[in-house]
Design a protein around this motif. Structure first.
Motif, mmCIF file in Angstrom:
data_model
loop_
_atom_site.group_PDB
_atom_site.id
_atom_site.type_symbol
_atom_site.label_atom_id
_atom_site.label_comp_id
_atom_site.label_asym_id
_atom_site.label_seq_id
_atom_site.Cartn_x
_atom_site.Cartn_y
_atom_site.Cartn_z
ATOM 1 N N TRP A 99 14.396 8.464 29.806
ATOM 2 C CA TRP A 99 13.318 8.679 28.840
ATOM 3 C C TRP A 99 12.688 7.349 28.435
ATOM 4 O O TRP A 99 11.465 7.234 28.343
ATOM 5 C CB TRP A 99 13.855 9.404 27.613
ATOM 6 C CG TRP A 99 12.774 9.869 26.679
ATOM 7 C CD1 TRP A 99 12.390 9.283 25.506
ATOM 8 C CD2 TRP A 99 11.925 11.005 26.854
ATOM 9 N NE1 TRP A 99 11.359 9.982 24.931
ATOM 10 C CE2 TRP A 99 11.054 11.045 25.736
ATOM 11 C CE3 TRP A 99 11.818 11.986 27.837
ATOM 12 C CZ2 TRP A 99 10.093 12.043 25.580
ATOM 13 C CZ3 TRP A 99 10.863 12.975 27.683
ATOM 14 C CH2 TRP A 99 10.015 12.992 26.567
ATOM 15 N N ARG A 100 13.525 6.357 28.232
ATOM 16 C CA ARG A 100 13.014 5.035 27.864
ATOM 17 C C ARG A 100 12.191 4.441 29.009
ATOM 18 O O ARG A 100 11.137 3.838 28.781
ATOM 19 C CB ARG A 100 14.175 4.112 27.512
ATOM 20 C CG ARG A 100 13.735 2.725 27.035
ATOM 21 C CD ARG A 100 14.880 1.982 26.375
ATOM 22 N NE ARG A 100 16.021 1.791 27.258
ATOM 23 C CZ ARG A 100 17.192 2.417 27.117
ATOM 24 N NH1 ARG A 100 17.380 3.287 26.135
ATOM 25 N NH2 ARG A 100 18.181 2.179 27.954
ATOM 26 N N ARG A 101 12.646 4.641 30.227
ATOM 27 C CA ARG A 101 11.910 4.113 31.377
ATOM 28 C C ARG A 101 10.531 4.756 31.479
ATOM 29 O O ARG A 101 9.541 4.098 31.789
ATOM 30 C CB ARG A 101 12.718 4.366 32.651
ATOM 31 C CG ARG A 101 12.209 3.616 33.862
ATOM 32 C CD ARG A 101 13.295 3.448 34.888
ATOM 33 N NE ARG A 101 12.865 2.587 35.980
ATOM 34 C CZ ARG A 101 13.695 1.992 36.822
ATOM 35 N NH1 ARG A 101 15.000 2.138 36.673
ATOM 36 N NH2 ARG A 101 13.230 1.231 37.796
ATOM 37 N N MET A 102 10.466 6.062 31.217
ATOM 38 C CA MET A 102 9.178 6.751 31.222
ATOM 39 C C MET A 102 8.277 6.208 30.126
ATOM 40 O O MET A 102 7.087 5.955 30.338
ATOM 41 C CB MET A 102 9.402 8.255 31.037
ATOM 42 C CG MET A 102 8.137 9.099 30.984
ATOM 43 S SD MET A 102 7.392 9.207 29.321
ATOM 44 C CE MET A 102 8.698 10.059 28.428
ATOM 45 N N ALA A 109 9.054 18.840 25.680
ATOM 46 C CA ALA A 109 8.112 19.841 25.166
ATOM 47 C C ALA A 109 7.183 19.223 24.121
ATOM 48 O O ALA A 109 5.970 19.497 24.107
ATOM 49 C CB ALA A 109 8.883 21.013 24.568
ATOM 50 N N LYS A 110 7.722 18.380 23.261
ATOM 51 C CA LYS A 110 6.899 17.722 22.240
ATOM 52 C C LYS A 110 5.875 16.785 22.879
ATOM 53 O O LYS A 110 4.709 16.741 22.469
ATOM 54 C CB LYS A 110 7.793 16.944 21.277
ATOM 55 C CG LYS A 110 8.664 17.824 20.393
ATOM 56 C CD LYS A 110 9.581 16.979 19.514
ATOM 57 C CE LYS A 110 10.496 17.861 18.674
ATOM 58 N NZ LYS A 110 11.457 17.055 17.875
ATOM 59 N N LEU A 111 6.312 16.033 23.888
ATOM 60 C CA LEU A 111 5.387 15.121 24.557
ATOM 61 C C LEU A 111 4.298 15.905 25.287
ATOM 62 O O LEU A 111 3.126 15.500 25.282
ATOM 63 C CB LEU A 111 6.145 14.224 25.529
ATOM 64 C CG LEU A 111 5.300 13.206 26.304
ATOM 65 C CD1 LEU A 111 4.519 12.293 25.359
ATOM 66 C CD2 LEU A 111 6.181 12.375 27.242
ATOM 67 N N GLU A 155 -1.438 17.376 25.730
ATOM 68 C CA GLU A 155 -2.462 18.419 25.766
ATOM 69 C C GLU A 155 -3.416 18.313 24.585
ATOM 70 O O GLU A 155 -4.587 18.702 24.682
ATOM 71 C CB GLU A 155 -1.792 19.791 25.795
ATOM 72 C CG GLU A 155 -1.091 20.073 27.122
ATOM 73 C CD GLU A 155 -0.265 21.344 27.089
ATOM 74 O OE1 GLU A 155 0.175 21.745 25.989
ATOM 75 O OE2 GLU A 155 -0.051 21.933 28.160
ATOM 76 N N ALA A 156 -2.929 17.770 23.481
ATOM 77 C CA ALA A 156 -3.775 17.599 22.296
ATOM 78 C C ALA A 156 -4.591 16.310 22.352
ATOM 79 O O ALA A 156 -5.360 16.022 21.427
ATOM 80 C CB ALA A 156 -2.907 17.611 21.037
ATOM 81 N N GLY A 157 -4.426 15.530 23.415
ATOM 82 C CA GLY A 157 -5.171 14.289 23.556
ATOM 83 C C GLY A 157 -4.652 13.159 22.697
ATOM 84 O O GLY A 157 -5.380 12.198 22.410
ATOM 85 N N GLU A 158 -3.388 13.236 22.305
ATOM 86 C CA GLU A 158 -2.816 12.251 21.390
ATOM 87 C C GLU A 158 -2.041 11.142 22.097
ATOM 88 O O GLU A 158 -1.479 10.269 21.440
ATOM 89 C CB GLU A 158 -1.883 12.967 20.401
ATOM 90 C CG GLU A 158 -2.594 14.005 19.535
ATOM 91 C CD GLU A 158 -1.621 14.887 18.765
ATOM 92 O OE1 GLU A 158 -0.394 14.735 18.991
ATOM 93 O OE2 GLU A 158 -2.085 15.712 17.953
ATOM 94 N N PRO A 211 5.816 17.142 35.711
ATOM 95 C CA PRO A 211 7.249 16.858 35.600
ATOM 96 C C PRO A 211 7.826 17.213 34.235
ATOM 97 O O PRO A 211 9.003 17.576 34.139
ATOM 98 C CB PRO A 211 7.353 15.356 35.887
ATOM 99 C CG PRO A 211 5.989 14.813 35.686
ATOM 100 C CD PRO A 211 5.048 15.922 36.035
ATOM 101 N N LEU A 212 7.028 17.136 33.181
ATOM 102 C CA LEU A 212 7.508 17.584 31.872
ATOM 103 C C LEU A 212 7.770 19.087 31.888
ATOM 104 O O LEU A 212 8.744 19.574 31.303
ATOM 105 C CB LEU A 212 6.492 17.230 30.783
ATOM 106 C CG LEU A 212 6.409 15.749 30.412
ATOM 107 C CD1 LEU A 212 5.159 15.472 29.582
ATOM 108 C CD2 LEU A 212 7.664 15.292 29.660
ATOM 109 N N ARG A 213 6.907 19.828 32.556
ATOM 110 C CA ARG A 213 7.124 21.266 32.711
ATOM 111 C C ARG A 213 8.392 21.528 33.520
ATOM 112 O O ARG A 213 9.162 22.446 33.216
ATOM 113 C CB ARG A 213 5.907 21.888 33.398
ATOM 114 C CG ARG A 213 6.031 23.365 33.717
ATOM 115 C CD ARG A 213 6.183 24.200 32.477
ATOM 116 N NE ARG A 213 6.154 25.622 32.780
ATOM 117 C CZ ARG A 213 6.702 26.552 32.016
ATOM 118 N NH1 ARG A 213 7.318 26.214 30.883
ATOM 119 N NH2 ARG A 213 6.630 27.824 32.357
ATOM 120 N N ALA A 214 8.630 20.707 34.538
ATOM 121 C CA ALA A 214 9.837 20.862 35.348
ATOM 122 C C ALA A 214 11.096 20.639 34.514
ATOM 123 O O ALA A 214 12.114 21.306 34.723
ATOM 124 C CB ALA A 214 9.807 19.893 36.527
#
Length: 296
Positions: free
Chosen positions: A65-68, A101-103, A108-111, A126-129
């Motif tokens: 997660w940190r690497r991402m 899911a939060k990310l 999607e909200a453009g944030e 990949p987040l969906r995966a």
């Protein structure tokens, strides 16, 4: 990929482009060819391959997660982001499924911002995966397979779903092949063929070889028969690569891909397909066939 659940025809069904965001990559398997959609001509033992292997072998979700996050901030190469999320999906960690899911919602909200030239929406697949693999762990393969198969005729699926389908093994491959053979709709037929290119199931090799050598026999427009080539490359065994080479020779002899409109960049269809082999695996088919052990 503004909507993670919708695959437009130009992405999974009708355009000859690799998947963006979701990662098909294999390095260091002695029984299968190296393969990467993130790298150009990736070769084992190079710094790029060593870096990818470090991510693919990482077992600590927090490190991934940190690497991402570091890549998303522009402080590391962008490829680290989808690669780390792909590995995170494989680990099925519950806490990071919630974070994913939060990310996703924030993107999607453009944030969420990405480095110049990159699009954070490319991380939605990949987040969906990550979410789907967690659901797979909770509900089981059979239940998830039924849900994903039901999405295909609706066109309401994305690259994350395609990647997870590919990981569901022989049952998914058998089901997709049966649907490919049964359906008459040309677009759906190409979609099913495309989904097979996410599976490493070796039992699909005979069908894929026949599709590539004679796509017209299966109702597949020749332009999109490259999906069969993609699938045989991703399987990556000596047998699958030999099947691809044989199918290519048969197709050339029959003039299957000889139409000028199938060419691109001054090269004919089969020449471009050969170039894709080098780009994705780092070697010619003949080199891999000589190097890999028989079987598979």
């Amino acid at each position: 990929m503004a909507n993670r659940n919708i695959v437009v025809a130009g992405l999974l069904a009708l355009a000859a482009v690799p998947a963006e965001g979701q990662v098909l990559i294999r390095v260091g398997d002695p029984a299968r060819a190296t393969y990467s959609e993130l790298h150009e001509g990736l070769r084992r033992g190079t710094p790029a391959a060593d870096s990818a292997c470090a991510v693919l072998r990482e077992r600590r979700p927090a490190v991934l997660w940190r690497r991402m996050r570091v890549a998303l901030a522009g402080e590391a190469v962008w490829n680290d982001a989808p690669l780390a999320l792909t590995r995170l999906a494989e680990l099925r960690d519950g806490a990071y499924a919630d974070s994913a899911a939060k990310l996703s919602r924030a993107i999607e909200a453009g944030e969420v911002k990405a480095p110049p030239g990159q699009d954070p929406a490319d991380l939605l697949a990949p987040l969906r995966a990550v979410a789907l693999e967690r659901a797979r762990a909770a509900r089981g393969d059979a239940a998830l397979l039924r849900e994903l198969l039901a999405l295909i005729p609706t066109r309401q699926y994305g690259l994350g779903e395609a990647w997870v389908l590919g990981r569901l093994g022989r049952p998914a491959s058998d089901s997709i092949r049966a649907r490919f053979l049964a359906v008459d709709d040309p677009e759906l037929k190409v979609r099913y063929l495309t989904l097979l290119s996410f599976s490493a199931d070796t039992s699909a090799v005979p069908l894929l070889r026949r599709v590539y050598s004679a796509p017209d026999s299966f109702g597949v427009p020749p332009r999109y028969a490259s999906r069969a080539s993609d699938a045989l490359l991703w399987i990556g065994t000596r047998s699958s690569l030999a099947a691809l080479l044989e199918a290519r020779e048969q197709a050339r002899a029959r003039g299957v891909y000889a139409a000028p409109e199938l060419g691109r960049g001054g090269y004919d269809f089969l020449a471009n397909d050969s170039s894709a082999v080098i780009s994705r695996t780092g070697k010619w088919l003949t080199e891999w066939i000589e190097e890999l052990e028989p079987g598979g």
